[in-house]
Design an enzyme around this catalytic site. Structure first.
Site, PDB file in Angstrom:
ATOM      1  N   GLU A   1      -4.226  14.423  -3.432  1.00  0.00           N
ATOM      2  CA  GLU A   1      -3.013  14.144  -2.637  1.00  0.00           C
ATOM      3  C   GLU A   1      -2.082  15.367  -2.696  1.00  0.00           C
ATOM      4  OE1 GLU A   1      -0.925  11.028  -4.690  1.00  0.00           O
ATOM      5  OE2 GLU A   1       0.471  10.621  -3.049  1.00  0.00           O
TER       6      GLU A   1
ATOM      7  N   CYS B   1      -3.909   7.649  -3.085  1.00  0.00           N
ATOM      8  CA  CYS B   1      -3.409   7.308  -4.418  1.00  0.00           C
ATOM      9  C   CYS B   1      -2.989   5.840  -4.557  1.00  0.00           C
ATOM     10  CB  CYS B   1      -2.316   8.282  -4.838  1.00  0.00           C
ATOM     11  SG  CYS B   1      -2.174   8.373  -6.631  1.00  0.00           S
TER      12      CYS B   1
ATOM     13  N   LYS C   1       0.066   7.627   4.223  1.00  0.00           N
ATOM     14  CA  LYS C   1       0.082   6.699   3.076  1.00  0.00           C
ATOM     15  C   LYS C   1       0.973   5.492   3.348  1.00  0.00           C
ATOM     16  CE  LYS C   1       0.704   6.935  -1.983  1.00  0.00           C
ATOM     17  NZ  LYS C   1       1.055   7.857  -3.097  1.00  0.00           N
TER      18      LYS C   1
END
Ligand code: ACM
Length: 265
Positions: free
Chosen positions: A41, A145, A112
């Site tokens: 990330e 993540c 995300k």
């Protein structure tokens, strides 16, 4: 098919340095004939932003930004696919995003959905759907993540046909690597978690990037604090069988008639 992760230590704010480091590690993966490599990330910027000015100056547009363009060039020349986390700028908003690029150039972007802790200070929550992309030898999806903490993400990707979930990460909590063994078997997918290492502005990242198969086997695991590239051979079609026993099929046995509270509570 050969897939791998690149585990490394970006230095906060040193974008050019980080890109050069990534390129030399991607070279190692290409040398092992990888078809797909996953990077962490926010891999070219570092993770812990402390001001909007830092986010503004380090972010870039996708696909017309320094990191994505560099990765596209590498993917075209090496003939492989790359998934990488990018700090994205889109007019006056910022997203913690991931790109999928390949020999044909830019393929897709994912933003995300589930922001972790201080990320909420700088980034807008993602608005891209959980999507599956056909690359040369597999069907792949992306999550970033902390998205792992929400089982719906991998579930939707698997239901849409993903064989491999690519998971750029900057993990700081100690749970993910173990928990994703469960996610791999519960959804019968490969999961490639590419984590970063090192200490940055008070945060320690956990390394231990991993590739898990649909039978919960760990095919490769990084160390806690070492930069490394690991590439393994996988058969993506192993993910397609959702048969658990003679009488159990992962998809057919779902009780969607009882799952409606999921969308209401
Ligand atoms: C995280 O989502 N980077 C913990």
């Amino acid at each position: 098919m050969k897939v791998g992760f690149v585990q490394f230590e970006p230095v906060f704010g040193e974008k050019e340095r980080n890109i050069q480091r990534m390129l030399s590690l991607l070279d190692v993966g290409a040398g092992e004939e990888a078809d797909l490599l996953v990077l962490p990330e926010l891999c070219s910027t570092g993770y812990r932003f402390m001001s909007e000015e830092e986010v503004r100056s380090l972010s870039e547009e996708i696909p017309n930004g320094r990191t994505t363009e560099t990765l596209i060039r590498f993917a075209e020349e090496a003939g492989l696919y790359i998934v990488a986390g990018i700090c994205e700028r889109s007019s006056d908003r910022y997203f913690n995003s991931a790109v999928l690029v390949g020999p044909e150039g830019f393929v897709a972007k994912y933003r995300k959905a589930h922001l972790f802790d201080e990320e909420k200070l700088w980034f807008t929550r993602g608005d891209t759907p959980f999507q599956v992309h056909s690359i040369a030898k597999a069907k792949v999806g992306m999550m970033i993540c902390f998205d792992w903490f929400f089982p719906e993400v991998i579930r939707i990707l698997a239901l849409k046909g993903a064989q491999i979930v690519c998971h750029p990460s900057n993990l700081v909590l100690p749970y993910c690597q173990s928990a994703l063994l469960g996610a791999a078997i519960q959804n019968r997918v490969f999961i490639i978690t590419a984590n970063r290492i090192g200490f940055e502005r008070g945060l320690r990242f956990t390394g231990m990037s991993q590739i898990v198969d649909p039978a919960m086997r760990v095919l490769a695991k990084g160390e806690r604090d070492k930069e490394e590239v690991r590439v393994v051979e996988v058969d993506p079609q192993f993910s397609d069988s959702k048969k658990v026993t003679e009488r159990n099929n992962l998809w057919a046995d779902r009780r969607v008639d009882l799952y409606t509270p999921l969308l209401k509570i």
